[in-house]
Design a protein around this motif. Structure first.
Motif, PDB file in Angstrom:
ATOM      1  N   TYR A 375      -6.345  11.602 -15.952  1.00  0.00           N
ATOM      2  CA  TYR A 375      -5.129  10.831 -15.676  1.00  0.00           C
ATOM      3  C   TYR A 375      -4.707  10.976 -14.213  1.00  0.00           C
ATOM      4  N   GLN A 384      -0.413   8.138 -19.000  1.00  0.00           N
ATOM      5  CA  GLN A 384      -0.248   9.503 -19.490  1.00  0.00           C
ATOM      6  C   GLN A 384       1.155   9.700 -20.078  1.00  0.00           C
ATOM      7  N   CYS A 429      -6.941   8.145 -23.515  1.00  0.00           N
ATOM      8  CA  CYS A 429      -7.136   8.403 -22.083  1.00  0.00           C
ATOM      9  C   CYS A 429      -8.334   7.648 -21.532  1.00  0.00           C
TER      10      CYS A 429
END
Length: 516
Positions: A375, A384, A429
């Motif tokens: 991130y 995030q 992610c």
């Protein structure tokens, strides 16, 4: 005007951009990354010796309640650390093109933010005393605020050293600070200072780091007035920092609730057992993850423009983390009782079941924690933050339900919550990054499988080791069996020899690079 970082010109104001420029890193990023990793890992035995040695001594000079008093303040400190600087220190590392005036603007902005944050911390001191019905936490909170203020004044200098990947200097500063804090703490504990020994350990370490960052980094801020005409870079960095801070805050509220609930319902002694169990469960992971964090974020930030390079660097950064921390955690789970006996002594045996549960949480959660590298280096702090809004309520609910069964129930809730959110956090992610889910599991599966099988072999072998008069020798025998099993499994698994060969090649590159 030259921007050579190695310039011998000691006049700080003549070329302040030399402390900011990263153009020279791009020419040989791989060598720099390997050297930085080598330096941080080479320093680990020294830091481990100091850290473990001081803990062994302090655990025998102090009692669980002393550790519990510090742990009562720890959630506030963790939350304060999530707010200070508003993530601008990481934005400074990640951003490509920067000038002295922009960095100065960030310095003064950070100073204003940190003044408000530290003031808030001081105001919370009597609130904590009321919440826990414990007046001693007021003095602890005030003292800890002094250390945090020192770090706030030097955060820009630390970030500039990381930005230019000067990890040799950073490592020396860290080791010196750890040694200074440990020395003061042991001396204070010997003279019966009680919980103040633990407070002094943290504060002395922080102040030593702060002074050292200013001395080693020659950059000094220019006079600058924050106004509405901030350029695009600064606006981008502030947005990056705000979203990062938002994630840190809500995430740490969720992860610190366990200690808050135990302190409120069970008191300092139970919290002391839990906090020490948690600290040592995280110890194998943090001693690899934290040193690699800055190296990984700095290296990946410099490689973010090239997807193939970024993907390759991600794999190289994650492999040593999982290959080292997963076996250490699996071994600690099986040998939990002996580990606690050797490190802390008989008075801490009640922490063993807590330690085992939390070791499981760290083993599984290590895969989630590494997403922070991705991130931050990819500039995805807004995404995030969005994930934090999903994961934090899950952790809060799991821990709150477990609180019904006190410390063990809280540990169980924390572990189950961690296991529940890990896979979704990874998938979320990687959805917008060059690294695929297949790439990620391609790195993780081998150390995870080898660690679990080696742990099973050790567990079956325990009757052979059990009954030795010397606990240390029993622990050493278990470590030998586990290490041999882990290495053998690693080698015979598909791709194991190739991974080993790649590691040796990296060492060769490092060796050749160090001749320059």
């Amino acid at each position: 005007m030259s921007r050579d970082p190695s310039s011998n010109n000691h006049n700080v104001n003549s070329n302040p951009n030399k402390y900011i420029d990263t153009n020279s890193l791009s020419n040989d990023l791989k060598k720099r990354a390997l050297q930085s990793g080598f330096i941080t890992f080479a320093a680990q035995p020294i830091k481990l010796t100091i850290g473990i040695g001081s803990t062994v001594v302090l655990a025998r000079l102090l009692n669980p309640a002393d550790f519990g008093l510090l742990a009562m303040v720890t959630p506030l400190i963790v939350i304060i650390n999530s707010l200070r600087n508003f993530g601008l220190e990481t934005a400074l590392i990640q951003q490509e093109g920067l000038e002295h005036e922009q960095v100065s603007a960030l310095f003064w902005l950070s100073l204003k933010i940190n003044a408000v944050v530290v003031t808030f911390m001081l105001l919370m001191a009597p609130v904590l005393a009321w919440f826990y019905s414990e007046l001693r936490v007021i003095g602890i909170t005030v003292a800890m605020a002094v250390g945090i203020l020192g770090l706030c004044l030097a955060v820009q200098h630390e970030s500039l050293l990381k930005r230019q990947m000067r990890f040799g200097a950073l490592t020396l500063i860290e080791m010196g600070a750890i040694f200074a804090g440990a020395t003061v703490a042991i001396t204070a504990a010997f003279f019966r200072a009680g919980y103040w020994a633990l407070v002094l350990q943290v504060v002395v370490m922080q102040l030593t780091q702060s002074v050292s960052f200013w001395l080693v980094c020659g950059w000094r801020p220019a006079k600058y007035v924050i106004n509405s005409n901030l350029d695009t870079n600064l606006r981008s960095m502030i947005s990056y920092g705000v979203h990062l801070t938002g994630f840190r805050f809500i995430n740490r509220v969720g992860t610190q609730l366990d200690q808050i609930l135990i302190g409120y319902f069970s008191g300092a002694a139970s919290l002391g057992l839990y906090s020490v169990a948690q600290r040592w469960a995280y110890f194998p992971f943090d001693k690899v993850y934290i040193p690699l964090f800055d190296v990984a974020v700095s290296s990946l930030s410099r490689a973010q423009k090239d997807p193939n390079m970024y993907r390759a660097y991600c794999k190289k950064a994650m492999l040593p983390l999982f290959a080292l921390c997963m076996p250490a955690l699996a071994f600690s789970f099986v040998e939990a009782r002996n580990v606690i006996l050797v490190l802390l002594g008989n008075q801490w045996l009640d922490a063993v079941p807590l330690f085992q549960l939390l070791a499981i949480a760290v083993f599984v959660g290590s895969m989630n924690r590494v997403t922070k590298w991705l991130y931050l280096s990819g500039g995805q702090t807004q995404r995030q933050f969005r994930w934090g809004l999903i994961s934090t309520p899950v952790m809060i609910l799991a821990v709150a339900i477990g609180a019904k069964w006190k410390a063990y129930g809280v540990a169980m809730g924390f572990t189950l919550g961690t296991c529940l959110i890990t896979y979704p956090s990874i998938a979320f992610c990687l959805k917008t990054l060059p690294l695929s889910v297949k790439d990620f599991w391609g790195v993780v599966w081998r150390p995870a499988f080898a660690s679990l099988v080696a742990a099973a072999i050790l567990f079956v072998s325990r009757p052979i080791l059990h009954g030795r008069e010397n606990v240390f020798l029993e622990l050493l025998g278990g470590l030998t069996i586990f290490a041999l099993a882990y290495i053998l499994i690693w080698i015979v698994l598909p791709g194991g020899q190739q991974a080993l060969s790649e590691s040796l090649k990296n060492l060769q590159v490092l060796r050749l690079g160090r001749k320059d």
